[in-house]
Design a protein around this motif. Structure first.
Motif, PDB file in Angstrom:
ATOM      1  N   ASP A 197      58.993  60.306  63.339  1.00  0.00           N
ATOM      2  CA  ASP A 197      60.077  61.050  63.961  1.00  0.00           C
ATOM      3  C   ASP A 197      59.475  61.960  65.030  1.00  0.00           C
ATOM      4  O   ASP A 197      58.268  61.928  65.285  1.00  0.00           O
ATOM      5  CB  ASP A 197      60.908  61.817  62.927  1.00  0.00           C
ATOM      6  CG  ASP A 197      60.178  62.989  62.280  1.00  0.00           C
ATOM      7  OD1 ASP A 197      59.005  63.276  62.629  1.00  0.00           O
ATOM      8  OD2 ASP A 197      60.782  63.650  61.414  1.00  0.00           O
ATOM      9  N   GLU A 198      60.320  62.770  65.654  1.00  0.00           N
ATOM     10  CA  GLU A 198      59.864  63.617  66.761  1.00  0.00           C
ATOM     11  C   GLU A 198      58.834  64.653  66.336  1.00  0.00           C
ATOM     12  O   GLU A 198      58.064  65.145  67.155  1.00  0.00           O
ATOM     13  CB  GLU A 198      61.067  64.304  67.414  1.00  0.00           C
ATOM     14  CG  GLU A 198      61.976  63.325  68.117  1.00  0.00           C
ATOM     15  CD  GLU A 198      63.273  63.964  68.604  1.00  0.00           C
ATOM     16  OE1 GLU A 198      63.525  65.148  68.291  1.00  0.00           O
ATOM     17  OE2 GLU A 198      64.028  63.259  69.294  1.00  0.00           O
ATOM     18  N   GLU A 199      58.795  64.986  65.045  1.00  0.00           N
ATOM     19  CA  GLU A 199      57.832  65.958  64.533  1.00  0.00           C
ATOM     20  C   GLU A 199      56.513  65.305  64.123  1.00  0.00           C
ATOM     21  O   GLU A 199      55.600  65.989  63.658  1.00  0.00           O
ATOM     22  CB  GLU A 199      58.410  66.696  63.326  1.00  0.00           C
ATOM     23  CG  GLU A 199      59.595  67.576  63.630  1.00  0.00           C
ATOM     24  CD  GLU A 199      60.118  68.249  62.368  1.00  0.00           C
ATOM     25  OE1 GLU A 199      59.301  68.655  61.507  1.00  0.00           O
ATOM     26  OE2 GLU A 199      61.338  68.358  62.246  1.00  0.00           O
ATOM     27  N   GLY A 200      56.429  63.981  64.240  1.00  0.00           N
ATOM     28  CA  GLY A 200      55.226  63.272  63.826  1.00  0.00           C
ATOM     29  C   GLY A 200      55.196  62.925  62.352  1.00  0.00           C
ATOM     30  O   GLY A 200      54.182  62.464  61.833  1.00  0.00           O
ATOM     31  N   ARG A 201      56.323  63.147  61.673  1.00  0.00           N
ATOM     32  CA  ARG A 201      56.390  62.781  60.264  1.00  0.00           C
ATOM     33  C   ARG A 201      56.551  61.266  60.125  1.00  0.00           C
ATOM     34  O   ARG A 201      57.005  60.586  61.036  1.00  0.00           O
ATOM     35  CB  ARG A 201      57.548  63.504  59.581  1.00  0.00           C
ATOM     36  CG  ARG A 201      57.402  65.011  59.591  1.00  0.00           C
ATOM     37  CD  ARG A 201      58.589  65.704  58.964  1.00  0.00           C
ATOM     38  NE  ARG A 201      59.822  65.322  59.659  1.00  0.00           N
ATOM     39  CZ  ARG A 201      61.043  65.647  59.255  1.00  0.00           C
ATOM     40  NH1 ARG A 201      61.212  66.368  58.154  1.00  0.00           N
ATOM     41  NH2 ARG A 201      62.106  65.277  59.944  1.00  0.00           N
ATOM     42  N   ILE A 202      56.209  60.754  58.951  1.00  0.00           N
ATOM     43  CA  ILE A 202      56.199  59.321  58.677  1.00  0.00           C
ATOM     44  C   ILE A 202      57.421  58.944  57.839  1.00  0.00           C
ATOM     45  O   ILE A 202      57.759  59.636  56.872  1.00  0.00           O
ATOM     46  CB  ILE A 202      54.915  58.952  57.920  1.00  0.00           C
ATOM     47  CG1 ILE A 202      53.696  59.346  58.755  1.00  0.00           C
ATOM     48  CG2 ILE A 202      54.865  57.479  57.558  1.00  0.00           C
ATOM     49  CD1 ILE A 202      52.541  59.786  57.916  1.00  0.00           C
ATOM     50  N   LEU A 203      58.037  57.818  58.184  1.00  0.00           N
ATOM     51  CA  LEU A 203      59.166  57.313  57.407  1.00  0.00           C
ATOM     52  C   LEU A 203      58.655  56.715  56.099  1.00  0.00           C
ATOM     53  O   LEU A 203      57.788  55.833  56.104  1.00  0.00           O
ATOM     54  CB  LEU A 203      59.925  56.239  58.183  1.00  0.00           C
ATOM     55  CG  LEU A 203      61.105  55.607  57.434  1.00  0.00           C
ATOM     56  CD1 LEU A 203      62.257  56.598  57.334  1.00  0.00           C
ATOM     57  CD2 LEU A 203      61.554  54.332  58.112  1.00  0.00           C
ATOM     58  N   LEU A 204      59.193  57.194  54.996  1.00  0.00           N
ATOM     59  CA  LEU A 204      58.887  56.676  53.666  1.00  0.00           C
ATOM     60  C   LEU A 204      60.147  56.081  53.064  1.00  0.00           C
ATOM     61  O   LEU A 204      61.257  56.533  53.368  1.00  0.00           O
ATOM     62  CB  LEU A 204      58.370  57.787  52.751  1.00  0.00           C
ATOM     63  CG  LEU A 204      57.172  58.586  53.234  1.00  0.00           C
ATOM     64  CD1 LEU A 204      56.800  59.641  52.197  1.00  0.00           C
ATOM     65  CD2 LEU A 204      55.999  57.691  53.550  1.00  0.00           C
ATOM     66  N   VAL A 205      59.969  55.098  52.214  1.00  0.00           N
ATOM     67  CA  VAL A 205      61.089  54.472  51.522  1.00  0.00           C
ATOM     68  C   VAL A 205      60.821  54.506  50.022  1.00  0.00           C
ATOM     69  O   VAL A 205      59.678  54.455  49.570  1.00  0.00           O
ATOM     70  CB  VAL A 205      61.329  53.019  52.015  1.00  0.00           C
ATOM     71  CG1 VAL A 205      61.814  53.028  53.452  1.00  0.00           C
ATOM     72  CG2 VAL A 205      60.088  52.159  51.867  1.00  0.00           C
ATOM     73  N   LEU A 225      65.469  47.558  55.665  1.00  0.00           N
ATOM     74  CA  LEU A 225      66.161  48.664  56.328  1.00  0.00           C
ATOM     75  C   LEU A 225      67.418  48.243  57.073  1.00  0.00           C
ATOM     76  O   LEU A 225      68.215  49.097  57.456  1.00  0.00           O
ATOM     77  CB  LEU A 225      65.209  49.365  57.312  1.00  0.00           C
ATOM     78  CG  LEU A 225      63.920  49.930  56.725  1.00  0.00           C
ATOM     79  CD1 LEU A 225      63.080  50.562  57.821  1.00  0.00           C
ATOM     80  CD2 LEU A 225      64.209  50.918  55.616  1.00  0.00           C
ATOM     81  N   GLY A 226      67.557  46.944  57.325  1.00  0.00           N
ATOM     82  CA  GLY A 226      68.738  46.475  58.035  1.00  0.00           C
ATOM     83  C   GLY A 226      68.731  46.794  59.515  1.00  0.00           C
ATOM     84  O   GLY A 226      69.783  46.745  60.159  1.00  0.00           O
ATOM     85  N   ILE A 227      67.574  47.135  60.065  1.00  0.00           N
ATOM     86  CA  ILE A 227      67.489  47.429  61.498  1.00  0.00           C
ATOM     87  C   ILE A 227      66.475  46.495  62.141  1.00  0.00           C
ATOM     88  O   ILE A 227      65.484  46.120  61.511  1.00  0.00           O
ATOM     89  CB  ILE A 227      67.094  48.904  61.783  1.00  0.00           C
ATOM     90  CG1 ILE A 227      65.741  49.249  61.169  1.00  0.00           C
ATOM     91  CG2 ILE A 227      68.174  49.845  61.286  1.00  0.00           C
ATOM     92  CD1 ILE A 227      65.212  50.630  61.528  1.00  0.00           C
ATOM     93  N   PRO A 228      66.726  46.099  63.387  1.00  0.00           N
ATOM     94  CA  PRO A 228      65.723  45.291  64.080  1.00  0.00           C
ATOM     95  C   PRO A 228      64.542  46.186  64.451  1.00  0.00           C
ATOM     96  O   PRO A 228      64.715  47.366  64.764  1.00  0.00           O
ATOM     97  CB  PRO A 228      66.446  44.799  65.325  1.00  0.00           C
ATOM     98  CG  PRO A 228      67.517  45.804  65.565  1.00  0.00           C
ATOM     99  CD  PRO A 228      67.899  46.349  64.219  1.00  0.00           C
ATOM    100  N   ALA A 229      63.369  45.642  64.360  1.00  0.00           N
ATOM    101  CA  ALA A 229      62.184  46.422  64.717  1.00  0.00           C
ATOM    102  C   ALA A 229      61.269  45.573  65.580  1.00  0.00           C
ATOM    103  O   ALA A 229      61.112  44.387  65.350  1.00  0.00           O
ATOM    104  CB  ALA A 229      61.445  46.871  63.466  1.00  0.00           C
ATOM    105  N   ASP A 269      68.872  54.582  65.324  1.00  0.00           N
ATOM    106  CA  ASP A 269      68.182  53.705  64.372  1.00  0.00           C
ATOM    107  C   ASP A 269      68.355  54.227  62.951  1.00  0.00           C
ATOM    108  O   ASP A 269      68.661  53.466  62.033  1.00  0.00           O
ATOM    109  CB  ASP A 269      66.681  53.633  64.682  1.00  0.00           C
ATOM    110  CG  ASP A 269      66.372  52.924  65.982  1.00  0.00           C
ATOM    111  OD1 ASP A 269      67.113  51.996  66.358  1.00  0.00           O
ATOM    112  OD2 ASP A 269      65.369  53.307  66.626  1.00  0.00           O
ATOM    113  N   LEU A 270      68.150  55.532  62.781  1.00  0.00           N
ATOM    114  CA  LEU A 270      68.236  56.123  61.450  1.00  0.00           C
ATOM    115  C   LEU A 270      69.640  56.001  60.867  1.00  0.00           C
ATOM    116  O   LEU A 270      69.803  55.730  59.675  1.00  0.00           O
ATOM    117  CB  LEU A 270      67.794  57.587  61.494  1.00  0.00           C
ATOM    118  CG  LEU A 270      66.329  57.814  61.887  1.00  0.00           C
ATOM    119  CD1 LEU A 270      66.054  59.295  62.057  1.00  0.00           C
ATOM    120  CD2 LEU A 270      65.386  57.193  60.882  1.00  0.00           C
ATOM    121  N   ALA A 271      70.640  56.176  61.708  1.00  0.00           N
ATOM    122  CA  ALA A 271      72.026  56.061  61.249  1.00  0.00           C
ATOM    123  C   ALA A 271      72.370  54.629  60.841  1.00  0.00           C
ATOM    124  O   ALA A 271      73.284  54.416  60.042  1.00  0.00           O
ATOM    125  CB  ALA A 271      72.975  56.546  62.341  1.00  0.00           C
TER     126      ALA A 271
END
Length: 157
Positions: A20-28, A61-65, A98-100
């Motif tokens: 994200d914009e803060e440099g945090r990592i997406l976790l699932v 995630l249901g999103i194209p990447a 994307d997140l939404a």
């Protein structure tokens, strides 16, 4: 090499680091085990690690990447599962749009969140934390890394 010489037959997996914009990592959060993971999964026969990463992201995630460069290749066997080779790709930054759009259509995952690299130790296995941190270092210096058990070996000149 003779026909009797054993050869490694590693399991291969691929995942992506999204930021994200803060440099945090997406976790699932997988619904079938404790702890957090990153999006990704095992490579199927005849599939490239990059293709597997795209497929897993779409399924989970249901999103194209469109993942970018690979950040780390990690040789990380586990006694119970044998040899493993794990690829981490740069997923880049996810937009609010994307997140939404994230949906957990296959039921494998139950939630997502962003976390700072410093907070990963309490959220996931140490081997994954090492791999992620090595990938972040590789991203920051602009070169891919080779790792063993998540750590870059020290090479002698």
């Amino acid at each position: 090499m003779t026909p009797e010489t054993p050869m490694a037959t590693p399991r291969v997996a691929a995942g992506a680091l999204f930021f994200d914009e803060e440099g945090r990592i997406l976790l699932v959060k997988p619904g079938y085990k404790d702890g957090w993971e990153i999006p990704g999964g095992y490579v199927e026969p005849g599939e490239s690690p990059r293709a597997a990463c795209h497929r897993e992201i779409a399924e989970e995630l249901g999103i194209p990447a469109s993942v970018g460069v690979h950040l780390v290749v990690d040789w990380a066997p586990i006694d119970a599962e044998g040899d493993k080779i794990l690829f981490l790709f740069d997923g880049g930054m996810l937009s609010d749009q994307d997140l939404a759009a994230i949906i957990f259509s296959d039921g494998e995952l139950t939630e997502w969140r962003f976390a700072h690299a410093d907070d990963l130790d309490r959220l996931m296995p140490a081997r994954l934390v090492r791999r992620i941190r090595t990938a972040i270092e590789a991203k920051n210096r602009g070169t891919a890394a080779y790792a063993e058990h998540g750590v870059e070996p020290h090479f002698r000149p």
